[in-house]
Scaffold this motif. Sequence first.
Motif, short mmCIF file in Angstrom:
data_model
loop_
_atom_site.label_atom_id
_atom_site.label_comp_id
_atom_site.label_asym_id
_atom_site.label_seq_id
_atom_site.Cartn_x
_atom_site.Cartn_y
_atom_site.Cartn_z
N ALA A 209 0.84 -1.21 0.00
CA ALA A 209 0.00 0.00 0.00
C ALA A 209 0.87 1.26 0.00
N GLU A 210 1.97 1.25 0.78
CA GLU A 210 2.89 2.39 0.80
C GLU A 210 3.55 2.58 -0.56
N TRP A 211 4.00 1.46 -1.16
CA TRP A 211 4.64 1.55 -2.46
C TRP A 211 3.66 2.01 -3.53
N ALA A 212 2.42 1.52 -3.45
CA ALA A 212 1.39 1.94 -4.42
C ALA A 212 1.15 3.44 -4.32
N ALA A 213 1.06 3.96 -3.11
CA ALA A 213 0.86 5.40 -2.91
C ALA A 213 2.05 6.19 -3.47
N ALA A 214 3.27 5.70 -3.22
CA ALA A 214 4.46 6.39 -3.73
C ALA A 214 4.50 6.35 -5.26
N LEU A 215 4.16 5.21 -5.85
CA LEU A 215 4.13 5.11 -7.30
C LEU A 215 3.11 6.08 -7.89
N HIS A 216 1.91 6.12 -7.30
CA HIS A 216 0.88 7.06 -7.76
C HIS A 216 1.35 8.50 -7.62
N ALA A 217 2.03 8.82 -6.51
CA ALA A 217 2.53 10.18 -6.29
C ALA A 217 3.54 10.58 -7.36
N HIS A 218 4.23 9.61 -7.93
CA HIS A 218 5.21 9.87 -8.99
C HIS A 218 4.60 9.70 -10.38
N LEU B 204 5.84 -3.96 -7.97
CA LEU B 204 5.66 -4.42 -6.59
C LEU B 204 6.57 -5.60 -6.27
N ALA B 205 6.77 -6.51 -7.22
CA ALA B 205 7.65 -7.67 -6.99
C ALA B 205 9.09 -7.22 -6.81
N VAL B 206 9.53 -6.26 -7.63
CA VAL B 206 10.90 -5.75 -7.51
C VAL B 206 11.08 -5.01 -6.18
N LEU B 207 10.13 -4.17 -5.82
CA LEU B 207 10.22 -3.46 -4.54
C LEU B 207 10.26 -4.43 -3.36
N ALA B 208 9.44 -5.45 -3.40
CA ALA B 208 9.43 -6.45 -2.32
C ALA B 208 10.77 -7.18 -2.26
N ALA B 209 11.32 -7.54 -3.43
CA ALA B 209 12.60 -8.25 -3.46
C ALA B 209 13.72 -7.38 -2.89
N VAL B 210 13.74 -6.11 -3.26
CA VAL B 210 14.79 -5.21 -2.74
C VAL B 210 14.59 -4.99 -1.24
N GLN B 211 13.34 -4.82 -0.81
CA GLN B 211 13.06 -4.60 0.61
C GLN B 211 13.53 -5.79 1.46
N HIS B 212 13.29 -6.99 0.98
CA HIS B 212 13.60 -8.19 1.76
C HIS B 212 15.01 -8.72 1.54
N MET C 180 12.92 6.08 -5.25
CA MET C 180 12.25 5.09 -4.41
C MET C 180 13.23 3.98 -4.04
N LEU C 181 14.29 3.85 -4.84
CA LEU C 181 15.37 2.91 -4.56
C LEU C 181 16.68 3.69 -4.59
N ARG C 182 17.65 3.16 -3.87
CA ARG C 182 19.00 3.73 -3.92
C ARG C 182 19.91 2.70 -4.55
#
Length: 159
Positions: free
Chosen positions: A9-18, A27-35, A72-74
């Motif tokens: 939900a946080e990532w979705a909001a950030a993606l929409h904001a951009h 979402l799969a890439v963000l989850a993979a990087v997060q974990h 959103m990623l570094r």
Amino acid sequence: MTDHTAEQAEWAAALHAHGRRVTKQRLAVLAAVQHHPHSPAEGILAAARAELPELTAQSVYVVLSDLTDLQMLRRFEPPHSPALYETRVGDNHHHAVCISCGKVEDVDCAVGHAPCLTPHWDENSKPMTIQIADVLYQGICQDCQSKQQLPVETSVTHT
């Protein structure tokens, strides 16, 4: 809501904001990087495929590039390593890299006026307002230290 759902939900909001669509690939890439922080693109691809088996390498590279551009990623590049990615952004933290095994740890921003934290401007420079200092510490992690056999010191006595 589970933690994974809250993250999405946080990532979705950030993606929409951009101005970006929320896609299962992003979402799969963000989850993979997060974990799996501090992973190269190939590691992120492998982790993301656990959730999305049909994900292509090209898609991962495009998503990583786009999300890095959006901050959103570094992305950072330790010596002798491919680029690594993490979701910890916006806080100017640094990294410590083990020169033996390559393990990477986050290090909070250095404090004080140690060498290189405050730039020295010569008379020909046009000084800037520094916003980010990128410091990379290199050393040997505790795991590698414990595996190393240190030479036993022998004392020589003369008679």
